[in-house]
Design an enzyme around this catalytic site. Structure first.
Site, PDB file in Angstrom:
ATOM      1  N   CYS A  79       0.813  -1.226   0.000  1.00  0.00           N
ATOM      2  CA  CYS A  79       0.000   0.000   0.000  1.00  0.00           C
ATOM      3  C   CYS A  79       0.846   1.276   0.000  1.00  0.00           C
ATOM      4  CB  CYS A  79      -0.985  -0.014   1.168  1.00  0.00           C
ATOM      5  SG  CYS A  79      -0.239   0.078   2.814  1.00  0.00           S
ATOM      6  N   HIS A 126      -2.608   0.959   6.832  1.00  0.00           N
ATOM      7  CA  HIS A 126      -3.039   0.893   5.432  1.00  0.00           C
ATOM      8  C   HIS A 126      -3.291   2.299   4.900  1.00  0.00           C
ATOM      9  CE1 HIS A 126      -4.394  -1.176   1.858  1.00  0.00           C
ATOM     10  NE2 HIS A 126      -5.422  -0.354   1.799  1.00  0.00           N
ATOM     11  N   HIS A 128      -5.897   1.522  -4.323  1.00  0.00           N
ATOM     12  CA  HIS A 128      -4.955   1.057  -3.304  1.00  0.00           C
ATOM     13  C   HIS A 128      -4.459  -0.349  -3.656  1.00  0.00           C
ATOM     14  CE1 HIS A 128      -7.957  -1.432  -0.652  1.00  0.00           C
ATOM     15  NE2 HIS A 128      -8.359  -1.430  -1.899  1.00  0.00           N
TER      16      HIS A 128
END
Length: 283
Positions: free
Chosen positions: A197, A245, A257
């Site tokens: 990420c 994240h 993402h």
């Protein structure tokens, strides 16, 4: 397990950034040590020369030398010279002491920096082993599930082209990130064939000339914090209380993402994960 992998991955990424800084500090400490030791060697050589000179010119007792001297004025000149030499030698000895102390401090500093690097490398190895074991376990579970679901409709990601509003660097970064759709998630990866990420975020902003670290914790502090209502395309959106994240906001409540092991870069709703906050890197 996906959350644990991502948390460990971002801790790993943070340690890698810390290692870069520690290595620079270690290199600087080694240079300081080399300079200090060279200075100490030079000072020692100067004192040795002065000591040799004093021995050669002042080995006799001055009183006896004066009594036996046929030229008192000449003797007094030599005695004055010796006083100067002794004073100079004392100053040089003091400089040697200072140089030795500086070298010892430099050695201690260099050792501390090297120890720090070795500690970080050891921690990285430990985290890498944990992540690798977890990934293997997750991939095994995914494979079993795929076999069990064979023939049934799945949720395979598809490339989606969304219009991104804006012409600034943030919008440009978001547009580029969209071109990376369907590339696999791989922990610790930063492109060009796969991403985690924070690696996707780093690569997207690198494309528009903005350098970001490969770590969600550092990306969280890399720009201005904004509310959910202020979100614009290109802003970074963070999730979970430990910020493990991150995605790039696209507009309309959607982000692009790199989700998790076994998945690919894709578009998703920011409502699917616990929202922690947002950061604006650029306009």
């Amino acid at each position: 397990m996906h959350n644990e992998i991502e948390t460990l991955t971002e801790e790993y990424n943070g340690q890698r950034e810390k290692l870069k800084t520690a290595k620079k500090a270690a290199d600087a400490a080694q240079k300081t040590l080399a300079t200090s030791e060279a200075d100490l060697d030079a000072k020692r050589a100067e004192v040795a020369m002065l000591a040799q000179n004093a021995y050669m010119t002042g080995g006799l007792n001055r009183l006896l030398a004066f009594a036996g001297s046929g030229d008192p004025d000449s003797f007094l000149d030599r005695a004055a010279t010796m006083d100067v030499l002794e004073q100079q030698q004392g100053a040089e000895v003091n400089q040697v002491t200072q140089a030795r102390e500086a070298a010892e401090r430099a050695r201690a500093g260099a050792k501390a920096r090297i120890d720090e690097v070795q500690k970080i490398v050891s921690e990285l190895d430990t985290k890498r082993d944990k992540i690798t074991k977890l990934v293997t376990k997750v991939e095994s579970n995914l494979f079993k599930r795929a076999l069990g679901e064979a023939g049934r409709p799945g949720t395979r990601a598809q490339r989606v082209n969304l219009p991104i509003v804006g012409s600034g660097k943030a919008a440009q970064a978001a547009r580029w990130a969209l071109t990376q759709q369907l590339k696999p998630y791989v922990w610790g990866a930063e492109g060009p064939g796969s991403y985690d990420c924070s690696g996707l975020v780093m690569a997207a902003y690198q494309k528009v000339g903005i350098s970001l670290p490969h770590y969600t914790g550092s990306q969280w502090t890399a720009g201005r914090h904004i509310s959910r209502e202020e979100l614009r395309p290109g802003d970074l959106v963070f999730f979970y209380s430990d910020l493990h994240h991150v995605g790039i906001y696209l507009g309309g409540g959607m982000m692009v993402h790199a989700p998790q092991t076994g998945d690919v870069v894709r578009i998703a709703s920011i409502a699917n994960r616990p929202f922690a906050g947002a950061v604006r890197i650029a306009d």
